[in-house]
Design a protein around this motif. Sequence first.
Motif, PDB file in Angstrom:
ATOM      1  N   TYR A  82      26.319  45.893  42.862  1.00  0.00           N
ATOM      2  CA  TYR A  82      26.583  45.047  44.026  1.00  0.00           C
ATOM      3  C   TYR A  82      26.752  45.952  45.235  1.00  0.00           C
ATOM      4  O   TYR A  82      27.452  46.959  45.165  1.00  0.00           O
ATOM      5  CB  TYR A  82      27.852  44.211  43.845  1.00  0.00           C
ATOM      6  CG  TYR A  82      28.156  43.376  45.060  1.00  0.00           C
ATOM      7  CD1 TYR A  82      27.492  42.185  45.288  1.00  0.00           C
ATOM      8  CD2 TYR A  82      29.077  43.805  46.007  1.00  0.00           C
ATOM      9  CE1 TYR A  82      27.736  41.426  46.416  1.00  0.00           C
ATOM     10  CE2 TYR A  82      29.328  43.061  47.146  1.00  0.00           C
ATOM     11  CZ  TYR A  82      28.648  41.872  47.348  1.00  0.00           C
ATOM     12  OH  TYR A  82      28.887  41.132  48.476  1.00  0.00           O
ATOM     13  N   GLN A  83      26.088  45.594  46.326  1.00  0.00           N
ATOM     14  CA  GLN A  83      26.231  46.343  47.574  1.00  0.00           C
ATOM     15  C   GLN A  83      26.612  45.351  48.666  1.00  0.00           C
ATOM     16  O   GLN A  83      25.888  44.383  48.900  1.00  0.00           O
ATOM     17  CB  GLN A  83      24.931  47.052  47.935  1.00  0.00           C
ATOM     18  CG  GLN A  83      24.515  48.093  46.920  1.00  0.00           C
ATOM     19  CD  GLN A  83      23.194  48.744  47.277  1.00  0.00           C
ATOM     20  OE1 GLN A  83      22.864  48.881  48.444  1.00  0.00           O
ATOM     21  NE2 GLN A  83      22.443  49.125  46.268  1.00  0.00           N
ATOM     22  N   ASP A  84      27.730  45.612  49.321  1.00  0.00           N
ATOM     23  CA  ASP A  84      28.231  44.705  50.358  1.00  0.00           C
ATOM     24  C   ASP A  84      27.189  44.372  51.416  1.00  0.00           C
ATOM     25  O   ASP A  84      27.098  43.235  51.865  1.00  0.00           O
ATOM     26  CB  ASP A  84      29.469  45.300  51.048  1.00  0.00           C
ATOM     27  CG  ASP A  84      30.709  45.203  50.183  1.00  0.00           C
ATOM     28  OD1 ASP A  84      30.781  44.278  49.346  1.00  0.00           O
ATOM     29  OD2 ASP A  84      31.599  46.047  50.350  1.00  0.00           O
ATOM     30  N   VAL A  85      26.420  45.362  51.813  1.00  0.00           N
ATOM     31  CA  VAL A  85      25.468  45.137  52.904  1.00  0.00           C
ATOM     32  C   VAL A  85      24.279  44.286  52.479  1.00  0.00           C
ATOM     33  O   VAL A  85      23.642  43.655  53.327  1.00  0.00           O
ATOM     34  CB  VAL A  85      24.955  46.468  53.507  1.00  0.00           C
ATOM     35  CG1 VAL A  85      26.070  47.224  54.182  1.00  0.00           C
ATOM     36  CG2 VAL A  85      24.276  47.319  52.462  1.00  0.00           C
ATOM     37  N   LYS A 154      25.299  36.220  43.324  1.00  0.00           N
ATOM     38  CA  LYS A 154      25.713  37.625  43.218  1.00  0.00           C
ATOM     39  C   LYS A 154      26.870  37.890  44.184  1.00  0.00           C
ATOM     40  O   LYS A 154      27.832  38.585  43.845  1.00  0.00           O
ATOM     41  CB  LYS A 154      24.532  38.547  43.513  1.00  0.00           C
ATOM     42  CG  LYS A 154      24.781  39.973  43.107  1.00  0.00           C
ATOM     43  CD  LYS A 154      23.480  40.733  43.000  1.00  0.00           C
ATOM     44  CE  LYS A 154      23.747  42.094  42.448  1.00  0.00           C
ATOM     45  NZ  LYS A 154      22.735  42.587  41.578  1.00  0.00           N
ATOM     46  N   ASP A 155      26.775  37.337  45.389  1.00  0.00           N
ATOM     47  CA  ASP A 155      27.872  37.456  46.353  1.00  0.00           C
ATOM     48  C   ASP A 155      29.148  36.815  45.792  1.00  0.00           C
ATOM     49  O   ASP A 155      30.239  37.379  45.883  1.00  0.00           O
ATOM     50  CB  ASP A 155      27.510  36.779  47.679  1.00  0.00           C
ATOM     51  CG  ASP A 155      26.455  37.517  48.480  1.00  0.00           C
ATOM     52  OD1 ASP A 155      26.130  38.674  48.139  1.00  0.00           O
ATOM     53  OD2 ASP A 155      25.948  36.929  49.460  1.00  0.00           O
ATOM     54  N   LYS A 156      29.012  35.620  45.202  1.00  0.00           N
ATOM     55  CA  LYS A 156      30.166  34.891  44.677  1.00  0.00           C
ATOM     56  C   LYS A 156      30.787  35.630  43.489  1.00  0.00           C
ATOM     57  O   LYS A 156      32.014  35.716  43.377  1.00  0.00           O
ATOM     58  CB  LYS A 156      29.747  33.471  44.258  1.00  0.00           C
ATOM     59  CG  LYS A 156      30.901  32.576  43.926  1.00  0.00           C
ATOM     60  CD  LYS A 156      31.757  32.329  45.136  1.00  0.00           C
ATOM     61  CE  LYS A 156      32.844  31.330  44.841  1.00  0.00           C
ATOM     62  NZ  LYS A 156      33.745  31.144  45.978  1.00  0.00           N
ATOM     63  N   GLU A 159      32.858  38.394  44.791  1.00  0.00           N
ATOM     64  CA  GLU A 159      34.071  37.847  45.410  1.00  0.00           C
ATOM     65  C   GLU A 159      35.106  37.498  44.342  1.00  0.00           C
ATOM     66  O   GLU A 159      36.290  37.827  44.469  1.00  0.00           O
ATOM     67  CB  GLU A 159      33.691  36.599  46.219  1.00  0.00           C
ATOM     68  CG  GLU A 159      34.832  35.951  46.947  1.00  0.00           C
ATOM     69  CD  GLU A 159      34.380  34.679  47.655  1.00  0.00           C
ATOM     70  OE1 GLU A 159      35.142  33.690  47.600  1.00  0.00           O
ATOM     71  OE2 GLU A 159      33.288  34.666  48.243  1.00  0.00           O
ATOM     72  N   ILE A 160      34.676  36.863  43.270  1.00  0.00           N
ATOM     73  CA  ILE A 160      35.590  36.477  42.192  1.00  0.00           C
ATOM     74  C   ILE A 160      36.164  37.716  41.498  1.00  0.00           C
ATOM     75  O   ILE A 160      37.355  37.786  41.204  1.00  0.00           O
ATOM     76  CB  ILE A 160      34.873  35.561  41.175  1.00  0.00           C
ATOM     77  CG1 ILE A 160      34.632  34.191  41.805  1.00  0.00           C
ATOM     78  CG2 ILE A 160      35.675  35.432  39.883  1.00  0.00           C
ATOM     79  CD1 ILE A 160      33.754  33.267  40.994  1.00  0.00           C
ATOM     80  N   MET A 161      35.326  38.699  41.251  1.00  0.00           N
ATOM     81  CA  MET A 161      35.779  39.899  40.538  1.00  0.00           C
ATOM     82  C   MET A 161      36.769  40.726  41.351  1.00  0.00           C
ATOM     83  O   MET A 161      37.606  41.419  40.788  1.00  0.00           O
ATOM     84  CB  MET A 161      34.575  40.759  40.156  1.00  0.00           C
ATOM     85  CG  MET A 161      33.751  40.136  39.045  1.00  0.00           C
ATOM     86  SD  MET A 161      32.173  40.935  38.687  1.00  0.00           S
ATOM     87  CE  MET A 161      32.524  42.649  38.745  1.00  0.00           C
ATOM     88  N   THR A 162      36.709  40.652  42.663  1.00  0.00           N
ATOM     89  CA  THR A 162      37.553  41.511  43.492  1.00  0.00           C
ATOM     90  C   THR A 162      38.689  40.783  44.202  1.00  0.00           C
ATOM     91  O   THR A 162      39.445  41.414  44.927  1.00  0.00           O
ATOM     92  CB  THR A 162      36.689  42.226  44.555  1.00  0.00           C
ATOM     93  OG1 THR A 162      36.022  41.252  45.355  1.00  0.00           O
ATOM     94  CG2 THR A 162      35.677  43.148  43.904  1.00  0.00           C
ATOM     95  N   ASP A 163      38.830  39.497  43.972  1.00  0.00           N
ATOM     96  CA  ASP A 163      39.833  38.709  44.685  1.00  0.00           C
ATOM     97  C   ASP A 163      41.169  38.709  43.944  1.00  0.00           C
ATOM     98  O   ASP A 163      41.496  37.787  43.206  1.00  0.00           O
ATOM     99  CB  ASP A 163      39.323  37.280  44.876  1.00  0.00           C
ATOM    100  CG  ASP A 163      40.214  36.466  45.793  1.00  0.00           C
ATOM    101  OD1 ASP A 163      41.260  36.977  46.240  1.00  0.00           O
ATOM    102  OD2 ASP A 163      39.857  35.308  46.069  1.00  0.00           O
TER     103      ASP A 163
END
Length: 182
Positions: A82-85, A154-156, A159-163
Motif C-alpha cells: 500500500y502506498q499513500d500517494v 485497497k484504500d479502505k 484505513e481499517i488496518m491502521t485505525d
Amino acid sequence: MKTRNNKKHELTDFSKFSNKELAEAFVFPSKAPATEKEKKEEKEFFQERRKKFANRTHQQQIYDKLLQLKFQLEDYISSNQYQDVLNFSYFLSEYVNRQDKKDKDFAAEIDIKPAVLSQYLNNYRKPPEKIVFRLELHSNGMIPAVAWYKLLQKDKEHEIMTDSSSRTEESKHIKNKLEFAY
C-alpha cells in the motif's frame, strides 16, 4: 548442488558437469554478429518507428497515456503493497490530466458538480459506486469499474488496518470478549 527433477522426482547432482556445460544448458547462446545488411535494416526500422511515434495524433497520444495509466493501476491493485500517494484521488487526477481536460469539463462529462469532483480529487470524499460505473463508461471500458472499485477497497483496507483510534473507541462497547492463549 542438487535439485529435484520435476518429471522423475529424483535428485540430480550438478557437480559432475562443468560450469560451461551448466551455462550452455540454461543460457541461450548469443546471436552471431549482425551483417552490414542486418544493421542497416535494423537502423531503418528504428528510424521509421521513431518517425511514426513522433507523428501520432493527439487522440493516439491520449490513448497511449491512458493505457499506461491502466497498466499502472492494475499493477498497483494486484500488489500487496500500500502506498499513500497511490490512492483513488491520484489515479482519478491522472485520468483527467492525461486527457488534457479541465476539471470543470470532465465533471460535466460524467454529470457531477465540479465541487464534488474536487472533493474526489483532493481525497476529501470517497465516490459512490455509480461514479466508478461512470468512469468505466467514460473510458469506453478501457479502465473497468472493478479496477476503480478495487482501488477504493485497497484504500479502505489500509484505513481499517491502521485505525487504532476507532479500535480504542469501539473497545468500550465490548463485554465478555473471548480469551484465548495464542
